[in-house]
Design a protein around this motif. Structure first.
Motif, PDB file in Angstrom:
ATOM      1  N   TYR A  13     -13.252 -96.158 121.645  1.00 46.10           N
ATOM      2  CA  TYR A  13     -14.203 -95.896 120.571  1.00 46.10           C
ATOM      3  C   TYR A  13     -14.362 -97.159 119.729  1.00 46.10           C
ATOM      4  O   TYR A  13     -13.378 -97.845 119.430  1.00 46.10           O
ATOM      5  N   LEU A  14     -15.584 -97.434 119.325  1.00 46.04           N
ATOM      6  CA  LEU A  14     -15.900 -98.633 118.560  1.00 46.04           C
ATOM      7  C   LEU A  14     -16.668 -98.265 117.304  1.00 46.04           C
ATOM      8  O   LEU A  14     -17.537 -97.375 117.335  1.00 46.04           O
ATOM      9  N   THR A  15     -16.341 -98.921 116.199  1.00 45.64           N
ATOM     10  CA  THR A  15     -17.044 -98.707 114.933  1.00 45.64           C
ATOM     11  C   THR A  15     -17.824 -99.956 114.572  1.00 45.64           C
ATOM     12  O   THR A  15     -17.491-101.064 114.996  1.00 45.64           O
ATOM     13  N   GLY A  16     -18.860 -99.765 113.753  1.00 47.83           N
ATOM     14  CA  GLY A  16     -19.651-100.924 113.351  1.00 47.83           C
ATOM     15  C   GLY A  16     -20.591-100.624 112.216  1.00 47.83           C
ATOM     16  O   GLY A  16     -20.276 -99.853 111.311  1.00 47.83           O
ATOM     17  N   ALA A  17     -21.748-101.231 112.266  1.00 47.11           N
ATOM     18  CA  ALA A  17     -22.740-101.128 111.197  1.00 47.11           C
ATOM     19  C   ALA A  17     -23.390 -99.752 111.214  1.00 47.11           C
ATOM     20  O   ALA A  17     -24.462 -99.548 111.794  1.00 47.11           O
ATOM     21  N   GLY A  18     -22.714 -98.793 110.594  1.00 47.15           N
ATOM     22  CA  GLY A  18     -23.260 -97.452 110.446  1.00 47.15           C
ATOM     23  C   GLY A  18     -23.429 -96.673 111.724  1.00 47.15           C
ATOM     24  O   GLY A  18     -24.287 -95.782 111.805  1.00 47.15           O
ATOM     25  N   THR A  19     -22.604 -96.923 112.731  1.00 45.83           N
ATOM     26  CA  THR A  19     -22.695 -96.145 113.963  1.00 45.83           C
ATOM     27  C   THR A  19     -21.388 -96.241 114.741  1.00 45.83           C
ATOM     28  O   THR A  19     -20.516 -97.058 114.447  1.00 45.83           O
ATOM     29  N   LEU A  20     -21.274 -95.375 115.755  1.00 49.08           N
ATOM     30  CA  LEU A  20     -20.125 -95.357 116.662  1.00 49.08           C
ATOM     31  C   LEU A  20     -20.606 -95.570 118.090  1.00 49.08           C
ATOM     32  O   LEU A  20     -21.703 -95.139 118.461  1.00 49.08           O
TER      33      LEU A  20
END
Length: 346
Positions: A327-334
Motif C-alpha cells: 500500500y502506498l500513500t501520497g498526495a490525497g490518494t492511496l
C-alpha cells in the motif's frame, strides 16, 4: 504510559507485532529470519514479529522480490474529499484495515487518522490526531509521530485516548516528529525533520534521528538534513533512514544490541526521499516524493525494481491477508500493488 510499560507489553505479545490479519507495523517475536537475502529465504530465528491479533509472522519462504518496472493502481474511492490540499502519510496495517494520517497544509497542519476497511470504504478512526508517521505496538495500539504536540504519541484505537511517550530532548521540544519504528523489545527510533516545525512553538537547533528506550532519548544521527523515513531490517540488526532532501540518501546504521549504533554507510542516492517499507527478505522500498515512485533495493543497496504512481508519493506498508499487498500513500490518494513477497505492516 512509560516506555518501560510499553516494552513489557511488547514482550507479553512477542508473537505479535508484524502483521495482523490486518496488523500494522513493525516487529516483535522470534520467527523465521530473512535478513538480507533476496529471492527465497531460509528459515532462521530472531526476526521481527508480527501482529497483535493473529500472531502472523514472515513465512519461511517469503516469496520472490519484485524486479523491473512496475505500476501501482489507485484504490477506488480513496481520493481526499478535503477542500484544502494535503497529504496521506504513515500507512500501517492493523486488524485487517489500513490506517493512515491525512493532513493538510493549513496553519498547524491539522491531521486525522483514516481507516481503509476491508470492503474498500473509508472512515475516520481518530479526529485531530496531529499525526504523520504511524506504527503499531505489541498490544495493537497505534504509535504516532505527532507534529501538533512535537511528540511521539500512543493512541488507544478503541477509546481514542492519547498518551505522550516523549515530547522533548534536553529540555526543548522536538521540531516535528515525522516517522518512527519500534523493535520487538520496545525500543523506538524516530526522525525529527523541520517540515511541520511551525505547527507548535519551539524546536531543536538540528534535525536528527533519535532513539527512545526506558523514557531516555538519545541521538542516533544529527548529520542528515531532514531525516524522513525510518525502518528496521527483519533481524533488527540494521536501522535504515532516508533523508537529505533533493540530493538525499538511504543510510544504514548497524545496531550493536546494547544501545550502541555503529558507523553509518550510505547505500544509495535518493531524490527527495520520504517513507519506506521492508519486505521479509530484507529488501528496502524507498519512496521518492516528487519522482512519484518507489525504488526497491537489496540490503546491500543494489537496485531491484521501480514502482511508479501518478502523483507525489509519501510512504509505504505491506498489508492484506498474506501481507503481499504493498500500500502506498501520497498526495490525497492511496495506491496498491500485489507482489510475490510478504512484508512488514509499516
Amino acid at each position: 504510559m512509560t516506555l518501560n510499560t510499553i516494552s513489557a507489553q511488547r514482550l507479553l505479545g512477542v508473537s505479535l507485532l508484524l502483521a495482523l490479519a490486518g496488523c500494522g507495523t513493525e516487529h516483535d517475536n522470534a520467527e523465521p529470519d530473512a535478513g538480507g537475502v533476496t529471492g527465497q529465504a531460509e528459515s532462521t530465528s530472531n526476526v521481527r514479529a508480527s501482529a497483535p491479533d493473529t500472531g502472523w509472522a514472515c513465512p519461511t519462504a517469503p516469496g520472490t522480490a519484485p524486479s523491473g518496472q512496475l505500476t501501482a493502481e489507485r484504490i477506488p474511492g480513496s481520493a481526499s474529499q478535503r477542500e484544502q490540499a494535503g497529504l496521506y502519510e504513515g500507512p500501517v496495517w492493523i486488524d485487517g484495515a489500513l490506517y493512515f494520517s491525512d493532513f493538510t497544509f493549513e496553519e498547524g497542519f491539522p491531521s486525522r487518522v483514516q481507516r481503509l476497511k476491508g470492503d474498500g470504504s473509508l472512515e475516520t478512526a481518530l479526529e485531530d490526531s496531529g499525526s504523520n508517521g504511524l506504527a503499531v505496538d505489541g498490544e495493537g495500539h497505534l504509535l504516532a509521530a505527532t507534529h501538533d504536540r512535537k511528540a511521539i504519541s500512543r493512541y488507544d484505537l478503541n477509546s481514542g485516548e492519547r498518551e505522550i511517550i516523549v515530547d522533548e530532548y534536553e529540555g526543548s521540544p522536538f521540531n516535528s516528529p515525522n516517522d518512527l519504528t519500534m523493535t520487538r523489545d520496545g525500543v523506538i527510533y524516530f526522525t525529527d525533520p523541520d517540515f511541520q516545525r511551525s505547527a507548535a512553538p519551539g524546536g531543536q537547533p538540528k534535525t536528527r534521528v533519535y532513539r527512545i528506550e526506558d523514557d531516555r532519548v538519545t541521538v542516533v544521527d544529527d548529520t542528515l538534513a531532514n531525516p524522513n523515513g525510518v525502518s528496521l531490517s527483519p533481524d533488527e540488526k540494521t536501522l535504515y533512514v532516508a533523508g537529505g532532501g533533493e540530493n538525499g540518501v538511504l543510510r544504514a546504521y548497524p545496531l550493536q544490541g546494547d544501545g550502541r549504533v555503529g558507523e553509518a554507510r550510505d547505500l544509495a542516492d535518493i531524490t527527495v526521499p520520504d517513507g519506506m517499507a521492508i519486505d521479509c527478505l530484507g529488501n528496502i522500498y524507498v519512496t521518492e516524493h516528487t519522482r512519484q515512485r518507489v525504488r526497491v533495493f537489496t540490503p546491500e543497496g543494489e537496485p531491484l525494481a521501480e514502482i511508479r504512481v501518478d502523483a507525489n508519493i509519501t510512504n509505504a506498508a505491506f498489508g492484506g491477508p498474506e501481507r503481499k499487498t504493498l500500500y502506498l500513500t501520497g498526495a490525497g490518494t492511496l495506491w496498491h500493488i500485489d507482489l510475490d513477497v510478504a512484508g512488514f505492516p509499516y
